[in-house]
Design an enzyme around this catalytic site. Structure first.
Site, PDB file in Angstrom:
ATOM      1  CG  ASP A  44     172.025  36.369   3.100  1.00 30.75           C
ATOM      2  OD1 ASP A  44     171.512  35.283   2.790  1.00 30.75           O
ATOM      3  OD2 ASP A  44     171.852  37.417   2.442  1.00 30.75           O
ATOM      4  CE1 TYR A  49     172.123  41.627  -1.964  1.00 31.74           C
ATOM      5  CE2 TYR A  49     173.192  40.521  -0.149  1.00 31.74           C
ATOM      6  CZ  TYR A  49     172.056  40.797  -0.876  1.00 31.74           C
ATOM      7  OH  TYR A  49     170.858  40.238  -0.500  1.00 31.74           O
ATOM      8  CE  LYS A  74     170.625  36.142  -0.694  1.00 26.65           C
ATOM      9  NZ  LYS A  74     171.453  37.245  -0.188  1.00 26.65           N
ATOM     10  CG  HIS A 107     169.384  37.648  -5.467  1.00 16.98           C
ATOM     11  ND1 HIS A 107     170.592  38.271  -5.241  1.00 16.98           N
ATOM     12  CD2 HIS A 107     168.527  38.203  -4.590  1.00 16.98           C
ATOM     13  CE1 HIS A 107     170.447  39.164  -4.263  1.00 16.98           C
ATOM     14  NE2 HIS A 107     169.207  39.137  -3.847  1.00 16.98           N
ATOM     15  CG  LEU A 189     165.875  44.865  11.926  1.00 16.23           C
ATOM     16  CD1 LEU A 189     167.186  45.576  12.298  1.00 16.23           C
ATOM     17  CD2 LEU A 189     165.138  44.416  13.185  1.00 16.23           C
ATOM     18  CB  SER A 230     173.936  46.892  11.907  1.00 19.40           C
ATOM     19  OG  SER A 230     174.410  48.148  12.379  1.00 19.40           O
ATOM     20  NE  ARG A 235     172.021  51.715  14.819  1.00 16.13           N
ATOM     21  CZ  ARG A 235     171.658  52.538  13.845  1.00 16.13           C
ATOM     22  NH1 ARG A 235     171.816  52.188  12.584  1.00 16.13           N
ATOM     23  NH2 ARG A 235     171.151  53.717  14.124  1.00 16.13           N
ATOM     24  CG  ASN A 239     170.677  44.064  15.483  1.00 14.08           C
ATOM     25  OD1 ASN A 239     169.953  44.700  16.253  1.00 14.08           O
ATOM     26  ND2 ASN A 239     171.020  44.522  14.285  1.00 14.08           N
TER      27      ASN A 239
END
Ligand SMILES: NC(=O)c1ccc[n+]([C@@H]2O[C@H](COP(=O)([O-])OP(=O)(O)OC[C@H]3O[C@@H](n4cnc5c(N)ncnc54)[C@H](OP(=O)(O)O)[C@@H]3O)[C@@H](O)[C@H]2O)c1
Length: 277
Positions: A44, A49, A74, A107, A189, A230, A235, A239
């Site tokens: 994603d 970003y 997006k 978005h 999270l 992450s 991690r 996950n």
């Protein structure tokens, strides 16, 4: 290993993916490469970003066949006007190094500053062009969803909204279920904030798992799509390791009860052009 759900036009989407918000462009190729190496097939990202090129490099370097990957991007807030949206979509495809995108989302609805129904019509046209398999929305509230569906008759394949144990979003999830919209849970999270919660810790201890694993398991058992972020290999592996156990009804209910309608990110009702994360 990762189960799939089926989107409106028949495209399978892995229920667990990898999120890339706040991954520095300089680090994104490394992080996404680790995620793909460890078994992720769903990434994603978003123009906002600033890391689509780096994500694209990791996709290419993985050597994975295109039909094994699911990639979402997006439309960024400043580009809602039809020509700008089409150009932004092409830029995202180009930056990602893809010919066809799996899922493209508005978005943010930006209800105060744009005609988001017209933006939705542009995304539907893009889907008809064959350059994107599924189109959807993000951060849409019930009024936004009803407006785009009533105007076009086209139901968004997904609505990507903030969901975590502190913000369970039951009314919106119920509307999604009624309309056949797949719920995607961003910040699953709560950007790490739920991991120290005593109830989450107690459930984790009881089943011999980590707080992050039980929270992700809670999302998956509710039927939502999640993509935790992450940048740490251990991690990312942790996950991903969420399919070898189940939460019982009592554990699910105790996490449900943590809801306090508290957001970690922007509020869709007040987001403005150039803002919203
Ligand atoms: N549509 C939207 O408007 C929207 C908005 C926000 C996010 N998103 C999407 O949703 C994805 C996930 O949301 P998010 O990135 O905001 O938050 P998140 O996945 O809920 O949390 C990420 C944070 O948790 C930490 N973390 C992850 N796994 C951990 C573990 N096992 N143990 C301890 N800490 C852990 C990460 O730190 P490290 O990186 O240091 O490990 C990071 O600080 C985004 O990346 C993005 O793709 C969409």
């Amino acid at each position: 290993m990762i189960p799939t759900l089926t989107l409106a036009h028949g495209t399978p989407i892995p229920q667990l993916g990898f999120g890339t918000y706040k991954i520095d462009p300089a680090d994104a190729e490394r992080a996404v490469s680790i995620a793909l190496e460890l078994g992720h097939r769903h990434v994603d990202t978003a123009a906002m970003y600033g890391n689509e090129r780096d994500v694209g490099r990791a996709l290419a370097a993985s050597g994975l066949p295109r039909d094994e990957l699911f990639v979402t991007s997006k439309l960024d807030n400043p580009h809602h006007a039809p020509d700008a949206a089409r150009a932004a979509f092409e830029r995202s495809l180009d930056d990602l190094g893809l010919d066809v995108l799996d899922l493209y989302l508005i978005h943010w609805p930006l209800a105060a500053t744009t005609d988001y129904v017209a933006t939705w019509e542009t995304l539907v046209e893009l889907q008809h062009s064959g350059r994107v398999r599924e189109v959807g929305v993000s951060n849409f509230q019930p009024a936004h969803l009803r407006a785009v569906i009533d105007a076009t008759g086209v139901v968004p394949a997904v609505n990507q909204i903030e969901i975590n144990p502190y913000l369970t979003q039951e009314p919106l999830r119920a509307l999604h279920a009624e309309r056949g919209i797949v719920t995607q849970a961003w910040s699953p999270l709560a950007r790490g904030r739920v991991l120290d919660d005593p109830v989450v810790r107690r459930v984790a201890d009881a089943c011999g798992r980590t707080p992050s694993q039980v929270v992700l398991r809670w999302h998956l058992q509710r039927g939502d799509v999640v993509f935790p972020k992450s940048t740490h290999r251990e991690r990312i592996a942790e996950n991903l390791d969420v399919f070898g156990f189940e939460l019982d009804a009592e554990a699910m209910a105790s996490i449900d009860a943590l809801n306090r309608d508290e957001r970690s990110g922007s509020d869709p009702d007040v987001v403005e052009l150039g803002r919203g994360r």
